[in-house]
Scaffold this active site. Structure first.
Site: not given
Ligand SMILES: C[S@@+](CC[C@H](N)C(=O)[O-])C[C@H]1O[C@@H](n2cnc3c(N)ncnc32)[C@H](O)[C@@H]1O
Length: 230
Positions: A134, A170, A209-210
């Site tokens: 994120d 990105d 996916r992201y």
């Molecule tokens: C922008 S999404 C990207 C998901 C995936 N990596 C992709 O590229 O499709 C970021 C992901 O990180 C997870 N996330 C955020 N903080 C986290 C944490 N402290 N521990 C584990 N996952 C976390 C969120 O729930 C989210 O699914």
């Protein structure tokens, strides 16, 4: 500050109602794969979580819907993978892939990764992947970014000497931020020698996916690979 008192990095843990099959997998499959109920000593020596012992052990933090993790696990059946993701719908998606493809080499931490890191033993991981974390674009939220001194210290402790930390984003500002944080830590070497090294995904990259969404919307991915010194 203990991990329990950290600000949360993520918003809602569940966004959509689960399909009946996903609900069943959460109830019936997840208990066999989740590390939440595993004894502390097994987490300290995480190769013991897999039978047979894996040739390499990889942690993916924030796997989202698990598309990348499942593809990697299918491509490397002799490696072990731990995926951390607190988002229930994402965990349910990963479980569907595990079930459909009969994957036997994934274990799941269905919680905040920061609560798992301190439980894993020193120098137990060959690689850590943090893919499209994120971005927290607003300056006042930068402190919520996963890449920070405390988490980097944990990743450094967990990696074997020569082990790799792979970061993809990105968001140019998060890339600059990560380079600065890693440089300040001092225990990693950035492996890039030329721009193609950060513009080209690692070998065998199945995408995420992201990432596909970011590319569709015209943003450009950057891949940073760091090696633990020592
Ligand atoms: C922008 S999404 C990207 C998901 C995936 N990596 C992709 O590229 O499709 C970021 C992901 O990180 C997870 N996330 C955020 N903080 C986290 C944490 N402290 N521990 C584990 N996952 C976390 C969120 O729930 C989210 O699914």
């Amino acid at each position: 500050m203990t991990p329990d008192t950290h600000p949360r990095f993520f918003g809602r843990r569940k966004s959509r109602p689960l399909k009946p099959r996903q609900q069943r997998l959460l109830e019936e499959l997840l208990p066999h794969l989740s590390l939440r109920a595993v004894a502390e000593d097994a987490l300290g020596d995480p190769v013991r979580l897999f039978d047979p012992p894996p040739r390499r052990l990889v942690l993916e933090i924030g796997f989202g819907g698990g598309e990348h993790l499942a593809a990697r696990a299918a491509a490397h059946p002799d490696w072990g993978f731990i995926g951390a993701e607190p988002f229930v719908n994402g965990v349910a998606k990963l479980l569907s892939a595990i079930d459909e493809q009969g994957l036997r080499n994934i274990r799941v931490w269905d919680e905040d990764a920061r609560l798992l890191l301190p439980k894993l033993g020193d120098a137990t991981l060959d690689a850590v992947w943090l893919l499209y974390p994120d971005p927290w674009p607003k300056k006042r939220h930068h402190k919520r970014r996963f890449v920070n001194p405390e988490n980097l210290a944990q990743l450094h402790r967990l990696l074997k000497p020569g082990g790799e930390f792979l970061f993809a984003s990105d968001i140019a500002d998060y890339v600059r931020w990560t380079l600065a944080q890693v440089r300040a830590h001092g225990g990693f070497e950035w492996l890039a020698e030329r721009p193609a090294d950060w513009r080209t995904p690692p070998a065998g990259w199945p995408g995420t996916r992201y990432e596909a969404k970011a590319i569709r919307e015209g943003r450009i991915p950057t891949y940073l690979t760091f090696r633990k010194r020592g």
